[in-house]
Design a protein around this motif. Sequence first.
Motif, PDB file in Angstrom:
ATOM      1  N   THR A   1      58.773 -78.552 -49.170  1.00 48.22           N
ATOM      2  CA  THR A   1      58.291 -79.855 -49.636  1.00 48.22           C
ATOM      3  C   THR A   1      58.066 -79.844 -51.143  1.00 48.22           C
ATOM      4  O   THR A   1      58.427 -80.787 -51.854  1.00 48.22           O
TER       5      THR A   1
ATOM      6  N   LYS B   1      59.859 -82.195 -53.871  1.00 50.41           N
ATOM      7  CA  LYS B   1      59.093 -83.096 -54.745  1.00 50.41           C
ATOM      8  C   LYS B   1      59.378 -82.826 -56.217  1.00 50.41           C
ATOM      9  O   LYS B   1      59.442 -83.760 -57.030  1.00 50.41           O
TER      10      LYS B   1
ATOM     11  N   GLN C   1      55.769 -76.002 -46.464  1.00 54.72           N
ATOM     12  CA  GLN C   1      55.119 -76.519 -47.664  1.00 54.72           C
ATOM     13  C   GLN C   1      55.957 -76.207 -48.905  1.00 54.72           C
ATOM     14  O   GLN C   1      56.079 -77.032 -49.814  1.00 54.72           O
TER      15      GLN C   1
END
Length: 221
Positions: free
Chosen positions: A199, A203, A196
């Motif tokens: 990610t 992003k 996570q």
Amino acid sequence: MKKVKILLVDDQSLFAQSLQTFLNNYAPDMTVLGIASNGQEACDFVAGNTPDVILMDVRMPVMDGVEAVKHIKSSFPLVKIIMLSTYDEDEFVRNAILAGASGYLLKDISPTELIISIRALNSGSIQISPSLAQKLIQNTYVEDKPVSNTEPSDSLEWLKTLTKREREIFALIATGHDNDEIADALGLAVQTVRNQVSTIYSKLDVKDRFEIIKLANKIKQ
């Protein structure tokens, strides 16, 4: 054994001297190089005796701790600075971290926990007292929405790219939690947290936790 060289910066001489005695006697891997009574003295000291770690009070005469952090980090970026204060206001914490401090701990921390926090600086995680971390999370987020006195601006469009879970992890990263602590707090596997975090970095186009902290502070501005 190479010892961690420490500078204590506090205008309360009794506190600083007591802390010096404790660290020198109970932390064999550390040595206190000296004590400064304000931010200006700290800047002058660092120029001639570069410490590895500085324990810095926030409110002091002549030059406060946050201003001293800015000056020191601009010339000596490798020096790690932990704010050690009685003040727990969000503004002090945010300003100190944005100035380049590697942590913000309250003076009611036990001496043993302080030693652990100093040693943990090598891991790269931000050292923040648990009560402060919880307070920052509560003040930054209400349910799934960022708190703001104004309408969200285009500069915060990046926040909308994160899922609810990613925002929770983002908030924990921004308040100094490492992957293991995030996993414990959210009941997730550590590998899941790592995935996570990767990610989130992708992003938001960031490379480390310091950039996450800077982004988090834009929410409150």
